[in-house]
Design an enzyme around this catalytic site. Structure first.
Site, PDB file in Angstrom:
ATOM      1  N   CYS A 109      -1.603 -29.997   8.836  1.00  0.00           N
ATOM      2  CA  CYS A 109      -1.230 -30.619   7.556  1.00  0.00           C
ATOM      3  C   CYS A 109       0.008 -29.953   6.949  1.00  0.00           C
ATOM      4  O   CYS A 109      -0.043 -28.782   6.560  1.00  0.00           O
ATOM      5  CB  CYS A 109      -2.435 -30.522   6.617  1.00  0.00           C
ATOM      6  SG  CYS A 109      -2.087 -30.867   4.895  1.00  0.00           S
ATOM      7  N   CYS A 126      -0.404 -28.733   3.353  1.00  0.00           N
ATOM      8  CA  CYS A 126      -1.284 -27.545   3.360  1.00  0.00           C
ATOM      9  C   CYS A 126      -0.463 -26.289   3.660  1.00  0.00           C
ATOM     10  O   CYS A 126      -0.634 -25.260   3.000  1.00  0.00           O
ATOM     11  CB  CYS A 126      -2.383 -27.692   4.403  1.00  0.00           C
ATOM     12  SG  CYS A 126      -3.506 -29.070   4.138  1.00  0.00           S
TER      13      CYS A 126
END
Length: 105
Positions: A30, A33
């Site tokens: 991600c 993230c």
């Protein structure tokens, strides 16, 4: 330098049961993230002894991900004394995270 707490099924309940905890549900693939990861590290250092700053790898902790109804990453849950009191979905600023933590301290 303090480091965030790595949450697993075995330790989550114990960690979030008292006080304030920020729990970042993330995944290695991600991009957003990875973008907020340095912010989580900074918060872990700055809030040491005041709040638990934690991360859950959703790839490794799939049962926790389902149990907490995480549908997208990053999702950040805020716990106060074992109860979810707030959440942020998606990447956000350090200031926004600090405001949420301070609100519940």
């Amino acid at each position: 330098m303090s480091k965030y707490i790595e949450i697993t099924e075995a330790n989550m309940e114990e960690i979030v049961k008292s006080g304030v905890s920020l729990v970042d549900f993330w995944a290695p693939w991600c991009g957003p993230c990875r973008m907020i990861s340095p912010v989580i590290d900074q918060l872990a250092e700055e809030y040491e002894g005041k709040a638990n700053i934690c991360k859950v790898n959703t790839e490794e902790q799939q049962n926790l991900t389902v149990k907490n109804q995480i549908r997208s990453v990053p999702t950040i849950l805020f716990y106060k004394d074992g109860e979810v009191v707030d959440q942020i979905i998606g990447a956000t600023s350090k200031v926004a995270l600090e405001e949420k933590i301070n609100k519940y301290l």
